[in-house]
Write a protein that holds these residues in place. Structure first.
Motif, PDB file in Angstrom:
ATOM      1  N   ASP A   1       0.844  -1.187   0.000  1.00 53.97           N
ATOM      2  CA  ASP A   1       0.000   0.000   0.000  1.00 53.97           C
ATOM      3  C   ASP A   1       0.885   1.245   0.000  1.00 53.97           C
ATOM      4  OD1 ASP A   1      -1.690   2.194   1.083  1.00 53.97           O
ATOM      5  OD2 ASP A   1      -3.181   0.617   1.317  1.00 53.97           O
ATOM      6  N   HIS A   2       0.486   2.264  -0.770  1.00 52.48           N
ATOM      7  CA  HIS A   2       1.325   3.459  -0.873  1.00 52.48           C
ATOM      8  C   HIS A   2       1.320   4.316   0.387  1.00 52.48           C
ATOM      9  CE1 HIS A   2      -2.661   4.823  -2.237  1.00 52.48           C
ATOM     10  NE2 HIS A   2      -2.314   6.035  -1.843  1.00 52.48           N
ATOM     11  N   ALA A   3       0.319   4.160   1.253  1.00 54.14           N
ATOM     12  CA  ALA A   3       0.296   4.812   2.574  1.00 54.14           C
ATOM     13  C   ALA A   3       0.561   6.314   2.489  1.00 54.14           C
ATOM     14  CB  ALA A   3       1.303   4.143   3.505  1.00 54.14           C
ATOM     15  N   SER A   4      -0.405   7.057   2.003  1.00 49.83           N
ATOM     16  CA  SER A   4      -0.213   8.479   1.686  1.00 49.83           C
ATOM     17  C   SER A   4       0.449   9.289   2.794  1.00 49.83           C
ATOM     18  CB  SER A   4      -1.568   9.116   1.355  1.00 49.83           C
ATOM     19  OG  SER A   4      -2.094   8.622   0.158  1.00 49.83           O
ATOM     20  N   ILE A   5      -0.194   9.333   3.966  1.00 55.43           N
ATOM     21  CA  ILE A   5       0.298  10.214   5.031  1.00 55.43           C
ATOM     22  C   ILE A   5       1.650   9.735   5.553  1.00 55.43           C
ATOM     23  CG2 ILE A   5      -0.155  11.089   7.356  1.00 55.43           C
ATOM     24  CD1 ILE A   5      -3.136  10.962   6.711  1.00 55.43           C
ATOM     25  N   ALA A   6       1.748   8.429   5.828  1.00 54.56           N
ATOM     26  CA  ALA A   6       2.985   7.902   6.404  1.00 54.56           C
ATOM     27  C   ALA A   6       4.160   8.045   5.451  1.00 54.56           C
ATOM     28  CB  ALA A   6       2.783   6.435   6.789  1.00 54.56           C
ATOM     29  N   THR A   7       3.944   7.726   4.166  1.00 54.78           N
ATOM     30  CA  THR A   7       5.042   7.811   3.202  1.00 54.78           C
ATOM     31  C   THR A   7       5.452   9.259   2.972  1.00 54.78           C
ATOM     32  OG1 THR A   7       4.328   5.787   2.100  1.00 54.78           O
ATOM     33  CG2 THR A   7       5.766   7.240   0.858  1.00 54.78           C
ATOM     34  N   GLU A   8       4.473  10.142   2.816  1.00 54.34           N
ATOM     35  CA  GLU A   8       4.813  11.546   2.597  1.00 54.34           C
ATOM     36  C   GLU A   8       5.602  12.105   3.782  1.00 54.34           C
ATOM     37  OE1 GLU A   8       2.658  15.664   1.176  1.00 54.34           O
ATOM     38  OE2 GLU A   8       2.348  13.771   0.153  1.00 54.34           O
TER      39      GLU A   8
ATOM     40  N   THR B   1       2.157  -9.893  -7.738  1.00 57.05           N
ATOM     41  CA  THR B   1       2.450  -8.793  -6.819  1.00 57.05           C
ATOM     42  C   THR B   1       1.922  -7.459  -7.369  1.00 57.05           C
ATOM     43  OG1 THR B   1       4.442  -9.913  -6.051  1.00 57.05           O
ATOM     44  CG2 THR B   1       4.266  -7.565  -5.571  1.00 57.05           C
ATOM     45  N   ALA B   2       1.220  -6.742  -6.528  1.00 56.55           N
ATOM     46  CA  ALA B   2       0.618  -5.475  -6.954  1.00 56.55           C
ATOM     47  C   ALA B   2       0.940  -4.371  -5.952  1.00 56.55           C
ATOM     48  CB  ALA B   2      -0.898  -5.643  -7.081  1.00 56.55           C
ATOM     49  N   PHE B   3       0.764  -3.149  -6.399  1.00 52.30           N
ATOM     50  CA  PHE B   3       0.999  -1.957  -5.587  1.00 52.30           C
ATOM     51  C   PHE B   3      -0.193  -1.032  -5.797  1.00 52.30           C
ATOM     52  CE2 PHE B   3       3.191   2.374  -5.524  1.00 52.30           C
ATOM     53  CZ  PHE B   3       3.210   2.464  -4.140  1.00 52.30           C
ATOM     54  N   THR B   4      -0.678  -0.424  -4.739  1.00 49.19           N
ATOM     55  CA  THR B   4      -1.915   0.361  -4.845  1.00 49.19           C
ATOM     56  C   THR B   4      -1.815   1.549  -5.803  1.00 49.19           C
ATOM     57  OG1 THR B   4      -1.267   1.517  -2.817  1.00 49.19           O
ATOM     58  CG2 THR B   4      -2.910  -0.255  -2.603  1.00 49.19           C
ATOM     59  N   MET B   5      -0.583   1.933  -6.181  1.00 45.49           N
ATOM     60  CA  MET B   5      -0.439   3.034  -7.137  1.00 45.49           C
ATOM     61  C   MET B   5       0.157   2.575  -8.463  1.00 45.49           C
ATOM     62  SD  MET B   5       0.607   6.414  -4.900  1.00 45.49           S
ATOM     63  CE  MET B   5       1.322   7.251  -6.297  1.00 45.49           C
ATOM     64  N   ASP B   6       0.128   1.268  -8.726  1.00 46.16           N
ATOM     65  CA  ASP B   6       0.587   0.829 -10.053  1.00 46.16           C
ATOM     66  C   ASP B   6      -0.501   1.178 -11.082  1.00 46.16           C
ATOM     67  OD1 ASP B   6      -1.339  -1.231 -10.080  1.00 46.16           O
ATOM     68  OD2 ASP B   6       0.067  -2.732  -9.339  1.00 46.16           O
ATOM     69  N   GLU B   7      -0.240   0.911 -12.340  1.00 45.45           N
ATOM     70  CA  GLU B   7      -1.111   1.403 -13.408  1.00 45.45           C
ATOM     71  C   GLU B   7      -2.533   0.854 -13.322  1.00 45.45           C
ATOM     72  OE1 GLU B   7      -1.180   1.793 -18.321  1.00 45.45           O
ATOM     73  OE2 GLU B   7       0.552   0.921 -17.305  1.00 45.45           O
ATOM     74  N   ILE B   8      -2.663  -0.463 -13.140  1.00 47.12           N
ATOM     75  CA  ILE B   8      -4.006  -1.072 -13.101  1.00 47.12           C
ATOM     76  C   ILE B   8      -4.798  -0.555 -11.914  1.00 47.12           C
ATOM     77  CG2 ILE B   8      -5.263  -3.231 -12.730  1.00 47.12           C
ATOM     78  CD1 ILE B   8      -3.183  -4.639 -14.435  1.00 47.12           C
TER      79      ILE B   8
ATOM     80  N   VAL C   1      -8.975   3.086  -9.424  1.00 44.38           N
ATOM     81  CA  VAL C   1      -9.353   4.111  -8.450  1.00 44.38           C
ATOM     82  C   VAL C   1     -10.074   5.268  -9.139  1.00 44.38           C
ATOM     83  CG1 VAL C   1      -8.407   5.928  -6.961  1.00 44.38           C
ATOM     84  CG2 VAL C   1      -7.614   3.571  -6.717  1.00 44.38           C
ATOM     85  N   LEU C   2      -9.507   5.764 -10.221  1.00 42.14           N
ATOM     86  CA  LEU C   2     -10.104   6.904 -10.916  1.00 42.14           C
ATOM     87  C   LEU C   2     -11.460   6.544 -11.517  1.00 42.14           C
ATOM     88  CD1 LEU C   2      -6.959   8.410 -12.662  1.00 42.14           C
ATOM     89  CD2 LEU C   2      -7.974   9.037 -10.478  1.00 42.14           C
TER      90      LEU C   2
ATOM     91  N   TRP D   1       1.463  12.782  -2.397  1.00 43.40           N
ATOM     92  CA  TRP D   1       1.731  11.365  -2.649  1.00 43.40           C
ATOM     93  C   TRP D   1       0.416  10.597  -2.550  1.00 43.40           C
ATOM     94  CZ3 TRP D   1       4.837   8.010  -4.772  1.00 43.40           C
ATOM     95  CH2 TRP D   1       4.855   6.682  -4.371  1.00 43.40           C
ATOM     96  N   GLY D   2      -0.048  10.094  -3.678  1.00 43.59           N
ATOM     97  CA  GLY D   2      -1.310   9.365  -3.675  1.00 43.59           C
ATOM     98  C   GLY D   2      -2.026   9.552  -5.005  1.00 43.59           C
ATOM     99  N   HIS D   3      -3.268   9.084  -5.070  1.00 41.17           N
ATOM    100  CA  HIS D   3      -4.070   9.244  -6.282  1.00 41.17           C
ATOM    101  C   HIS D   3      -4.703  10.628  -6.269  1.00 41.17           C
ATOM    102  CE1 HIS D   3      -4.090   4.778  -5.676  1.00 41.17           C
ATOM    103  NE2 HIS D   3      -3.753   4.842  -6.950  1.00 41.17           N
ATOM    104  N   ARG D   4      -4.332  11.454  -7.236  1.00 38.10           N
ATOM    105  CA  ARG D   4      -4.843  12.819  -7.281  1.00 38.10           C
ATOM    106  C   ARG D   4      -6.312  12.813  -7.678  1.00 38.10           C
ATOM    107  NH1 ARG D   4      -1.748  17.776 -10.394  1.00 38.10           N
ATOM    108  NH2 ARG D   4      -3.021  19.504  -9.565  1.00 38.10           N
ATOM    109  N   ILE D   5      -7.108  13.598  -6.987  1.00 36.95           N
ATOM    110  CA  ILE D   5      -8.556  13.634  -7.233  1.00 36.95           C
ATOM    111  C   ILE D   5      -8.826  14.107  -8.665  1.00 36.95           C
ATOM    112  CG2 ILE D   5     -10.685  14.870  -6.630  1.00 36.95           C
ATOM    113  CD1 ILE D   5      -9.823  14.630  -3.712  1.00 36.95           C
ATOM    114  N   PRO D   6      -9.605  13.346  -9.429  1.00 36.46           N
ATOM    115  CA  PRO D   6      -9.821  13.661 -10.856  1.00 36.46           C
ATOM    116  C   PRO D   6     -10.918  14.692 -11.090  1.00 36.46           C
ATOM    117  CG  PRO D   6     -10.916  11.609 -10.332  1.00 36.46           C
ATOM    118  CD  PRO D   6     -10.233  12.064  -9.060  1.00 36.46           C
ATOM    119  N   ALA D   7     -10.812  15.817 -10.399  1.00 38.29           N
ATOM    120  CA  ALA D   7     -11.749  16.920 -10.589  1.00 38.29           C
ATOM    121  C   ALA D   7     -10.987  18.084 -11.211  1.00 38.29           C
ATOM    122  CB  ALA D   7     -12.370  17.335  -9.263  1.00 38.29           C
ATOM    123  N   TYR D   8     -11.597  18.729 -12.194  1.00 38.85           N
ATOM    124  CA  TYR D   8     -10.932  19.802 -12.937  1.00 38.85           C
ATOM    125  C   TYR D   8     -11.802  21.050 -12.888  1.00 38.85           C
ATOM    126  CZ  TYR D   8      -8.138  15.912 -14.718  1.00 38.85           C
ATOM    127  OH  TYR D   8      -7.325  14.810 -14.808  1.00 38.85           O
TER     128      TYR D   8
END
Length: 501
Positions: free
Chosen positions: A82-89, A142-149, A154-155, A408-415
């Motif tokens: 897991d990319h762990a947004s707060i902890a990793t940042e 093996t997967a990672f929460t921020m890999d391409e798939i 998520v989006l 660090w994480g999935h950026r919200i897809p709002a424009y």
């Protein structure tokens, strides 16, 4: 060597046999005619190393998976991180600080470059530890929460839920972490018993030489008071109906409101109302149309709106305001008081309740079928006592704050459009198309749009994990999702019930 050694030597056994298992693909799984047995590892954070809880958890999973293989089932155990947004940042920020680099001096792209470098350097440690443990995972999966798939999944889900009206943006009370400078969900707040002080303050009645006593553990928040509330059934305060009081030191005149929310037996029976910095006060503020004064900057210092002590840290103000109230004759007394104080699970600083513009998921419709499946025993808890804990939580669930003020994480897809408003889309190309339709401007360019700066809560990708691992969101009809999902067993700690169970 025909003799059994008198002592077990791991070095002679473990690496040899684990290498043999991997070489011969004994842990690999593909859909076939056998009964599937699927387990996905609750993805540990890439921020560090496995702890004893992980070791126990993964050993139990391994036992279940190996037993399933021996029973002739097609066992598939999927690993990942897991990319762990707060902890990793936080880790990256600390590393940069040690090098004399501030996050605020970097662009988003520059910071993310450092974050990905950190992930590549540290993110594989956990997987290697699992292999050392002997975990019989299908490592090709093996997967990672921020890999391409996973990122595409998520989006796609965000856009889908937004279009269904289940995701919305609005100003609401959130748990604010003044160190990480981000909102947190209720489940990311740890409550600790603390020895505090209870301050009894004198609020003078307007145009009278009388005062009432209001008790608070947070005297600094009087800067944001916009009312005082008493119970209409409390005979001690019936004379206050229609009157106003003066906030100590601040000298702001505010109304007395009467509501049976106030417990007559608790404290003095008078409640200060600070709508911008307390969940219950916020509800009273909404009910009686009270103004909200946000007295805190994001870092926990007093804002210009506070009027006094501007720029001082909230806890320094607490000490100073007690002295100033004493000198002004507005402090009745101070008592020792034990109470529970909310701390950030990630940074261990005291949480500040704060009104903030954030993104939320409506949970009532989503919770209903999840609760129904457990109550009908389609999904079973072991031990079964956790069924009631789950039920109580799901029946009282609140909307989920999913935005985090992080990079660090999935950026919200709002424009956001130049003239105001926004569109939600999984890709910039789709966003531009929607923006042109919404604005009626066919010549609108991507450079005219501004993407939301926030990232999604880490758990927004984790809750999709058992499905996104098999690409079941991007390709819902594929062979693997139909074969391996739903998964068979989930092994996790009880506290994770409130996150993604």
């Amino acid at each position: 060597m025909n003799e059994l050694a008198t002592k077990y030597n791991p070095a002679d056994v473990e690496e040899k046999w684990y290498a043999y298992w991997l070489k011969n693909g004994l842990f690999k799984s593909k859909p076939d005619g056998r009964e599937p047995y699927t387990v996905v590892i609750p993805p540990p954070n890439v921020t560090g190393i496995l702890h004893m809880g992980h070791m126990l958890n993964n050993t139990i999973q391994d036992i279940l998976v190996r037993r399933a293989r021996m029973e002739g089932k097609n066992a598939c155990w999927v690993p990942g991180t897991d990319h762990a947004s707060i902890a990793t940042e936080a880790k990256v920020v600390n590393k940069l600080a040690a090098q004399g680099i501030k996050k605020s001096d970097l662009s988003r792209e520059e910071f993310l470059k450092y974050a990905w470098e950190w992930k590549e350097e540290h993110g594989g440690i956990i997987l290697k530890q699992l292999q050392k443990l002997g975990a019989s995972c299908d490592w090709d999966r093996t997967a990672f929460t921020m890999d391409e798939i996973r990122s595409e999944s998520v989006l796609k889900v965000f856009v889908d839920l937004y279009n269904k009206g289940l995701i919305y943006r609005g100003v609401r009370m959130v748990n604010w972490d003044p160190k990480a400078l981000t909102a947190l969900s209720d489940e990311e707040v740890i409550y600790k018993d603390e020895h505090s002080k209870l301050y009894y303050l004198r609020y003078f009645i307007e145009d009278e030489d009388k005062y009432i006593i209001v008790a608070t553990t947070r005297p600094e928040t009087i800067l944001g008071d916009t009312a005082v509330c008493v119970n209409p059934n409390d005979p001690r305060y019936s004379f206050l109906k229609g009157k106003k009081v003066i906030i100590p030191l601040v000298n702001r005149v505010v109304p007395i409101i009467m509501d049976d929310y106030v417990d007559i037996e608790f404290g003095t029976g008078c409640l200060k109302v600070t709508p911008a910095h307390d969940v219950n006060d916020y509800m009273l503020g909404e009910k009686y149309n009270l103004p909200s004064i946000d007295i805190f900057n994001d870092n926990g210092t007093i804002s210009e709106a506070g009027g006094l002590y501007v720029g001082m840290d909230r806890f320094d103000v607490r000490k100073q305001i007690a002295k100033d109230l004493q000198e002004a004759g507005l402090l009745e007394k101070v008592e020792d008081y034990d109470n529970k104080v909310g701390y950030s699970e990630r940074t261990n600083v005291v949480i500040e309740p704060k009104l903030s513009m954030q993104w939320f998921v409506k949970m009532d419709k989503l919770a209903a079928p999840a609760l129904d499946a457990v109550m009908k025993d389609e999904i079973k808890f072991h031990p079964d006592k956790f069924k009631n804990i789950y039920r109580h939580w799901m029946e009282n669930i609140k909307d989920w704050c999913i935005s985090r003020q992080l990079w660090w994480g999935h950026r919200i897809p709002a424009y956001y459009l130049p003239q105001g408003g926004f569109v939600v889309a999984a890709t910039p190309e789709e966003a531009l198309k929607l923006a042109r339709e919404k604005s009626g401007k066919a010549d609108l360019q991507m450079s005219d749009l501004r993407q939301d700066e926030d990232c999604l809560d880490t758990w927004f990708s984790s809750w999709l994990w058992p499905i996104s691992l098999f690409d079941g969101i991007n390709n819902p009809g594929n062979e693997e999702i139909n074969y391996y999902y739903p998964t068979t067993d989930l092994v996790t700690a009880p506290d994770i019930i409130f996150f993604w169970v």
